[in-house]
Scaffold this motif. Structure first.
Motif, PDB file in Angstrom:
ATOM      1  N   ASN A   4      12.639 -12.767 -10.326  1.00  0.00           N
ATOM      2  CA  ASN A   4      12.351 -11.908 -11.463  1.00  0.00           C
ATOM      3  C   ASN A   4      13.610 -11.281 -12.046  1.00  0.00           C
ATOM      4  OD1 ASN A   4       9.513 -12.285 -11.186  1.00  0.00           O
ATOM      5  ND2 ASN A   4       9.510 -10.810  -9.525  1.00  0.00           N
ATOM      6  N   LYS A   5      14.658 -12.040 -12.120  1.00  0.00           N
ATOM      7  CA  LYS A   5      15.897 -11.530 -12.709  1.00  0.00           C
ATOM      8  C   LYS A   5      15.748 -11.460 -14.223  1.00  0.00           C
ATOM      9  CE  LYS A   5      19.826 -12.365 -10.942  1.00  0.00           C
ATOM     10  NZ  LYS A   5      21.054 -13.021 -10.449  1.00  0.00           N
ATOM     11  N   ILE A   6      16.014 -10.292 -14.784  1.00  0.00           N
ATOM     12  CA  ILE A   6      15.868 -10.082 -16.218  1.00  0.00           C
ATOM     13  C   ILE A   6      17.215  -9.739 -16.806  1.00  0.00           C
ATOM     14  CG2 ILE A   6      14.763  -8.685 -18.011  1.00  0.00           C
ATOM     15  CD1 ILE A   6      12.453  -8.236 -16.104  1.00  0.00           C
ATOM     16  N   THR A   7      17.542 -10.377 -17.903  1.00  0.00           N
ATOM     17  CA  THR A   7      18.794 -10.109 -18.591  1.00  0.00           C
ATOM     18  C   THR A   7      18.504  -9.509 -19.957  1.00  0.00           C
ATOM     19  OG1 THR A   7      19.764 -12.023 -17.527  1.00  0.00           O
ATOM     20  CG2 THR A   7      20.947 -11.120 -19.423  1.00  0.00           C
ATOM     21  N   VAL A   8      19.101  -8.383 -20.259  1.00  0.00           N
ATOM     22  CA  VAL A   8      18.968  -7.780 -21.581  1.00  0.00           C
ATOM     23  C   VAL A   8      20.358  -7.511 -22.118  1.00  0.00           C
ATOM     24  CG1 VAL A   8      18.077  -5.857 -22.939  1.00  0.00           C
ATOM     25  CG2 VAL A   8      16.768  -6.713 -20.993  1.00  0.00           C
ATOM     26  N   THR A   9      20.639  -8.023 -23.298  1.00  0.00           N
ATOM     27  CA  THR A   9      21.937  -7.808 -23.912  1.00  0.00           C
ATOM     28  C   THR A   9      21.767  -7.063 -25.222  1.00  0.00           C
ATOM     29  OG1 THR A   9      22.727  -9.868 -22.973  1.00  0.00           O
ATOM     30  CG2 THR A   9      24.031  -8.925 -24.759  1.00  0.00           C
ATOM     31  N   ASN A  10      22.511  -5.977 -25.412  1.00  0.00           N
ATOM     32  CA  ASN A  10      22.463  -5.217 -26.645  1.00  0.00           C
ATOM     33  C   ASN A  10      23.704  -5.499 -27.471  1.00  0.00           C
ATOM     34  OD1 ASN A  10      20.023  -3.671 -26.099  1.00  0.00           O
ATOM     35  ND2 ASN A  10      21.215  -2.680 -24.496  1.00  0.00           N
ATOM     36  N   TYR A  11      23.503  -5.772 -28.735  1.00  0.00           N
ATOM     37  CA  TYR A  11      24.616  -6.005 -29.643  1.00  0.00           C
ATOM     38  C   TYR A  11      24.733  -4.800 -30.570  1.00  0.00           C
ATOM     39  CZ  TYR A  11      24.220 -10.797 -28.048  1.00  0.00           C
ATOM     40  OH  TYR A  11      24.163 -11.921 -27.267  1.00  0.00           O
ATOM     41  N   SER A  12      25.815  -4.072 -30.401  1.00  0.00           N
ATOM     42  CA  SER A  12      25.965  -2.851 -31.165  1.00  0.00           C
ATOM     43  C   SER A  12      26.105  -3.108 -32.663  1.00  0.00           C
ATOM     44  CB  SER A  12      27.204  -2.075 -30.685  1.00  0.00           C
ATOM     45  OG  SER A  12      28.361  -2.894 -30.780  1.00  0.00           O
ATOM     46  N   TYR A  20      15.968 -12.476 -20.866  1.00  0.00           N
ATOM     47  CA  TYR A  20      15.634 -13.754 -20.233  1.00  0.00           C
ATOM     48  C   TYR A  20      15.128 -13.443 -18.837  1.00  0.00           C
ATOM     49  CZ  TYR A  20      16.142 -18.411 -18.172  1.00  0.00           C
ATOM     50  OH  TYR A  20      15.906 -19.599 -17.531  1.00  0.00           O
ATOM     51  N   SER A  21      13.970 -13.980 -18.486  1.00  0.00           N
ATOM     52  CA  SER A  21      13.356 -13.706 -17.192  1.00  0.00           C
ATOM     53  C   SER A  21      13.071 -15.018 -16.481  1.00  0.00           C
ATOM     54  CB  SER A  21      12.045 -12.929 -17.397  1.00  0.00           C
ATOM     55  OG  SER A  21      11.365 -12.768 -16.173  1.00  0.00           O
ATOM     56  N   SER A  22      13.418 -15.072 -15.201  1.00  0.00           N
ATOM     57  CA  SER A  22      13.167 -16.302 -14.442  1.00  0.00           C
ATOM     58  C   SER A  22      12.898 -15.987 -12.982  1.00  0.00           C
ATOM     59  CB  SER A  22      14.361 -17.256 -14.544  1.00  0.00           C
ATOM     60  OG  SER A  22      15.486 -16.707 -13.882  1.00  0.00           O
ATOM     61  N   GLY A  97      25.191 -18.647 -16.856  1.00  0.00           N
ATOM     62  CA  GLY A  97      24.243 -17.544 -16.919  1.00  0.00           C
ATOM     63  C   GLY A  97      24.786 -16.267 -16.292  1.00  0.00           C
ATOM     64  N   GLU A  98      25.454 -16.415 -15.138  1.00  0.00           N
ATOM     65  CA  GLU A  98      26.036 -15.249 -14.472  1.00  0.00           C
ATOM     66  C   GLU A  98      27.150 -14.629 -15.315  1.00  0.00           C
ATOM     67  OE1 GLU A  98      25.358 -13.514 -11.765  1.00  0.00           O
ATOM     68  OE2 GLU A  98      23.576 -14.716 -11.385  1.00  0.00           O
ATOM     69  N   GLN A  99      27.942 -15.483 -15.972  1.00  0.00           N
ATOM     70  CA  GLN A  99      29.013 -14.977 -16.835  1.00  0.00           C
ATOM     71  C   GLN A  99      28.418 -14.219 -18.034  1.00  0.00           C
ATOM     72  OE1 GLN A  99      32.031 -14.521 -16.427  1.00  0.00           O
ATOM     73  NE2 GLN A  99      33.320 -14.939 -18.212  1.00  0.00           N
ATOM     74  N   ALA A 155       8.100 -27.440 -18.318  1.00  0.00           N
ATOM     75  CA  ALA A 155       8.756 -26.249 -17.776  1.00  0.00           C
ATOM     76  C   ALA A 155       9.095 -25.275 -18.907  1.00  0.00           C
ATOM     77  CB  ALA A 155      10.018 -26.641 -17.012  1.00  0.00           C
ATOM     78  N   PHE A 156       9.570 -25.815 -20.030  1.00  0.00           N
ATOM     79  CA  PHE A 156       9.871 -24.973 -21.188  1.00  0.00           C
ATOM     80  C   PHE A 156       8.586 -24.486 -21.862  1.00  0.00           C
ATOM     81  CE2 PHE A 156      13.667 -27.911 -21.144  1.00  0.00           C
ATOM     82  CZ  PHE A 156      14.509 -26.988 -20.550  1.00  0.00           C
ATOM     83  N   TRP A 157       7.569 -25.326 -21.839  1.00  0.00           N
ATOM     84  CA  TRP A 157       6.278 -24.910 -22.383  1.00  0.00           C
ATOM     85  C   TRP A 157       5.730 -23.721 -21.585  1.00  0.00           C
ATOM     86  CZ3 TRP A 157       1.585 -25.110 -19.691  1.00  0.00           C
ATOM     87  CH2 TRP A 157       0.453 -24.766 -20.446  1.00  0.00           C
ATOM     88  N   GLU A 158       5.876 -23.764 -20.259  1.00  0.00           N
ATOM     89  CA  GLU A 158       5.436 -22.640 -19.427  1.00  0.00           C
ATOM     90  C   GLU A 158       6.229 -21.377 -19.766  1.00  0.00           C
ATOM     91  OE1 GLU A 158       4.473 -21.709 -14.729  1.00  0.00           O
ATOM     92  OE2 GLU A 158       6.186 -22.990 -15.225  1.00  0.00           O
ATOM     93  N   ARG A 159       7.528 -21.549 -20.000  1.00  0.00           N
ATOM     94  CA  ARG A 159       8.366 -20.416 -20.416  1.00  0.00           C
ATOM     95  C   ARG A 159       7.854 -19.823 -21.724  1.00  0.00           C
ATOM     96  NH1 ARG A 159      11.287 -16.440 -21.957  1.00  0.00           N
ATOM     97  NH2 ARG A 159      13.460 -16.640 -22.582  1.00  0.00           N
ATOM     98  N   TYR A 160       7.430 -20.689 -22.646  1.00  0.00           N
ATOM     99  CA  TYR A 160       6.890 -20.219 -23.922  1.00  0.00           C
ATOM    100  C   TYR A 160       5.572 -19.463 -23.707  1.00  0.00           C
ATOM    101  CZ  TYR A 160       4.592 -20.212 -28.447  1.00  0.00           C
ATOM    102  OH  TYR A 160       3.923 -19.821 -29.572  1.00  0.00           O
ATOM    103  N   GLN A 161       4.701 -20.008 -22.876  1.00  0.00           N
ATOM    104  CA  GLN A 161       3.378 -19.432 -22.676  1.00  0.00           C
ATOM    105  C   GLN A 161       3.416 -18.120 -21.905  1.00  0.00           C
ATOM    106  OE1 GLN A 161       0.450 -20.421 -23.860  1.00  0.00           O
ATOM    107  NE2 GLN A 161       1.141 -22.291 -24.847  1.00  0.00           N
ATOM    108  N   THR A 162       4.280 -18.035 -20.903  1.00  0.00           N
ATOM    109  CA  THR A 162       4.278 -16.874 -20.003  1.00  0.00           C
ATOM    110  C   THR A 162       5.452 -15.928 -20.232  1.00  0.00           C
ATOM    111  OG1 THR A 162       5.537 -18.029 -18.278  1.00  0.00           O
ATOM    112  CG2 THR A 162       3.125 -18.274 -18.243  1.00  0.00           C
ATOM    113  N   GLY A 163       6.463 -16.380 -20.990  1.00  0.00           N
ATOM    114  CA  GLY A 163       7.668 -15.573 -21.175  1.00  0.00           C
ATOM    115  C   GLY A 163       8.555 -15.568 -19.949  1.00  0.00           C
TER     116      GLY A 163
END
Length: 361
Positions: A4-12, A20-22, A97-99, A155-163
């Protein structure tokens, strides 16, 4: 890699947000994340953009593909580079992704590039395998490629359906390593010769193969391996649908359309044709990139290209013979993929940087 790693990036600059959640159950992903990826990321310059890492690492698989094609000239001089390049790609596929998380530069463009280029990787590996082991059953070859791309697309379809992006215990890393291992072994002549043996030519199967299974006696060992991979892939497709607890009509249409495209490639060519392989791959990639666009832009799931299979349907019933038809169709799907990708990249060009901005004090 954490669950359940979630990435949130803010652009000022534009106050936009990206997340992004996986989830991964893969032991290899967890091991690589802790023992390999994090130390590398800590060593990398802060200014190195994740998208540059993605492009460089993915290009190595293209070099592996070109090396594999040299087997047609009986040239295996650089074969040892194939597993090296693919392993570097796998590491790079995690490092980018880590970078991005480290520098807080995750973006819709980054996710699109990462997954879009991944679709080419799987196709290149599968086609390399089929060429190296000289599998000469067009029906089996095209089916392997078709099911492989449906597995990746769902796999991408599941990402679309479930986020949420889900990686199972035997996920993409394990799949690519398995394909790479089989491909690497294909560099040895004795293994290629053994893999080419039909079951009817092996004493053990002559003795123990029952009458009910005699229909598989004409298949070679490597063909049986591919059949097993297809069966496992179909199981994964079914399991993904159950896990998502839904199925969309549009994705069902995609599976139906790519199935028909595959059938028509078999009908058009009674022998292996590289252009037909690329047509199947590019048709799937065209749908995946539309699906990725829907994911990152939060749009409605895409309708698969129906004009292409419709044209093939007309040609099938009219029994029209067109010279160089495979090449013409290849050009069409190639141009479509390039145009779609170019439009998305242009619309999201604000996320592209040649060097990450410095952290504000």
């Amino acid at each position: 890699m954490e669950k359940n790693k979630i990435t949130v990036t803010n652009y000022s600059s534009n106050k936009s947000k990206y997340s992004y959640s996986s989830t991964t159950e893969s032991f290899l992903d967890a091991f690589m994340g802790q023992k390999i990826v994090k130390p590398i990321v800590n060593f990398l310059p802060y200014g190195l953009p994740a998208n540059i890492i993605t492009i460089i690492s993915t290009s190595l698989v293209l070099f592996s593909f070109l090396i594999a094609l040299q087997c047609q000239n009986d040239n295996y001089t650089l074969w040892f580079l194939i597993p090296v390049f693919v392993c570097i790609y796998l590491i790079g596929d995690c490092v980018d992704g880590e970078q991005a998380r480290r520098t807080k530069t995750g973006s819709p463009l980054g996710e699109f590039l990462d997954h879009f280029l991944d679709t080419f990787v799987s196709g290149q590996l599968m086609i390399s395998l089929l060429v190296v082991y000289n599998v000469n059953r067009p029906t089996l070859i095209y089916t392997v490629l078709c099911i492989g791309y449906i597995t990746q697309s769902i796999a991408f379809w599941e990402r679309y359906q479930t986020g949420h992006m889900f990686f199972g215990k035997f996920g993409s890393t394990e799949s690519i390593l398995t394909l790479t291992l089989i491909l690497t072994l294909g560099g040895f002549e004795k293994i290629r010769n053994f893999a080419a043996l039909k079951l009817s030519e092996i004493d053990f199967f002559k003795t123990h193969l029952s009458q009910k299974l005699s229909f598989i006696s004409g298949f070679s060992i490597i063909e049986i391996v591919f059949i097993i991979l297809v069966i496992c892939a179909i199981g994964n497709i079914i399991w993904t649908i159950f896990r998502a607890k839904r199925i969309s009509i549009r994705f069902f249409l995609f599976m139906l359309f790519i199935g028909f495209v595959t059938f028509e490639m078999i009908h058009i060519n009674d022998r292996l044709d590289c252009f037909s392989l690329f047509i199947i791959a590019l048709y799937a990639i065209g749908y995946v990139q539309s699906l990725l666009y829907a994911i990152v832009s939060k749009k409605k799931d895409p309708v698969p290209d129906f004009l292409f299979p419709a044209a093939l349907l007309v040609l099938y019933f009219m029994n029209v013979q067109i010279p160089n038809l495979s090449k013409i169709l290849f050009v069409y799907v190639s141009v479509e993929v390039v145009i779609k990708a170019s439009i998305f990249i242009y619309k999201n060009r604000k996320y592209w940087v040649w060097r990450n901005p410095k952290v504000e004090a």
